[in-house]
Design an enzyme around this catalytic site. Sequence first.
Site, short mmCIF file in Angstrom:
data_model
loop_
_atom_site.label_atom_id
_atom_site.label_comp_id
_atom_site.label_asym_id
_atom_site.label_seq_id
_atom_site.Cartn_x
_atom_site.Cartn_y
_atom_site.Cartn_z
N ASP A 18 0.85 -1.19 0.00
CA ASP A 18 0.00 0.00 0.00
C ASP A 18 0.89 1.24 0.00
O ASP A 18 2.06 1.19 0.40
CB ASP A 18 -0.93 0.01 1.21
CG ASP A 18 -0.19 0.12 2.53
OD1 ASP A 18 0.77 -0.65 2.74
OD2 ASP A 18 -0.57 0.96 3.37
N GLU A 73 -0.17 -0.77 5.84
CA GLU A 73 0.91 -0.28 6.69
C GLU A 73 0.77 1.22 6.93
O GLU A 73 1.03 1.71 8.03
CB GLU A 73 2.26 -0.58 6.04
CG GLU A 73 3.46 -0.37 6.95
CD GLU A 73 3.98 1.06 7.00
OE1 GLU A 73 4.74 1.40 7.93
OE2 GLU A 73 3.63 1.85 6.10
#
Length: 375
Positions: free
Chosen positions: A72, A137
Amino acid sequence: MDELADLTEELVAIPSHEDETAAGDAIEAWLRAETDARVERDAVGNVLAYKYDPTDGADGPADTLALVGHHDVVPPADRQTTGEGITGEYVVERRDGRIYGRGAADMKGAVAACMLAFRDAEPPAGRELAFASFVGEEIGGTGARHAIDEGFDPDRAVVAEGSTGYSKPGVTDVVVAHKGRRASTLVARGEAAHASEPELGVNAIYRASDAIDIVRELDKPEATVFGETVSGSLAVTIVEGGETWNVIPERCEVTIDERTVPGDRADLGRVAEAVEGVEWEVEQDLPPMGCEDDAFAEATLTVARAVHDELGLDAPEHVIKPHATDAGWLAVAGTECLVCGASESGEAHTDTESVGIDVLDRCYRIYKGVGERAF
């Protein structure tokens, strides 16, 4: 090196700030095509892979070493997309030995290096080598936490977040500890009254001010890891209270940014106990990381130094990282972690984000070397 650069460009080109699915699909497909590993995709989109050769006759692996990243990214700047705002495809450019684009440094380039190292490494007898690329994250480690809850528990992990340029320019260091972040709010409550008769009310801002005075006197978190002092911090960053000029405020909120360290945190609970009408609320708590496995830390630094020496570069060091990573969640769950990656300070999350192809190659060599080394 061309394969690594091409794979990095492929991953960086895939938008993954709102939905990581397509990036996870690409990573999963590559692992299935390029390796004989057991590849898994969990319910939230994490991509996990494991390889273990039981030719030594053992019933199962003696230990598991994981190479860990995330796919991400934070939202791109306008210049990093082909459409308007953040709705278009990502722009990826290769020039002057660097790859430019959202996520190049944080951290799809390092994910690509981990993928190739996972494929190419020949672990020692008894070692299971794992790969993990997490989602979420950038929003508090949601993917890592889900994987841990579902049983992801390697003995050791190299988390491929940035560690380049910490001890000296152009060197990829080995992080043995990093700070965490606890975001707190002190909520002071009082009683409203007309400002012309303040004695009829209780001023929440005054109570908040008393609380702030105590915060300023609290000891900052501090720890020692591998002989290095890790110093945390504590700061009031926002104060919000009152609604209009002629009313005694009945509520005031104080936001506190605290950088925690392994084993120590500021005693913020003391503030709420000391000041009437004040409550302490924790909004976010990203844990710190501190490696306690000396053999793992020393072996990884030895590998990193050998790679740098082979390339004619200055020697890396054990260093401390100021930013929280998924290593914190893994460490809380019992995994001994180190951080080592291509991103340089100041590259991540910028509108000119980039990563050096030579540094990615260096990281690939380090990850492969660590995967093949006994501890």
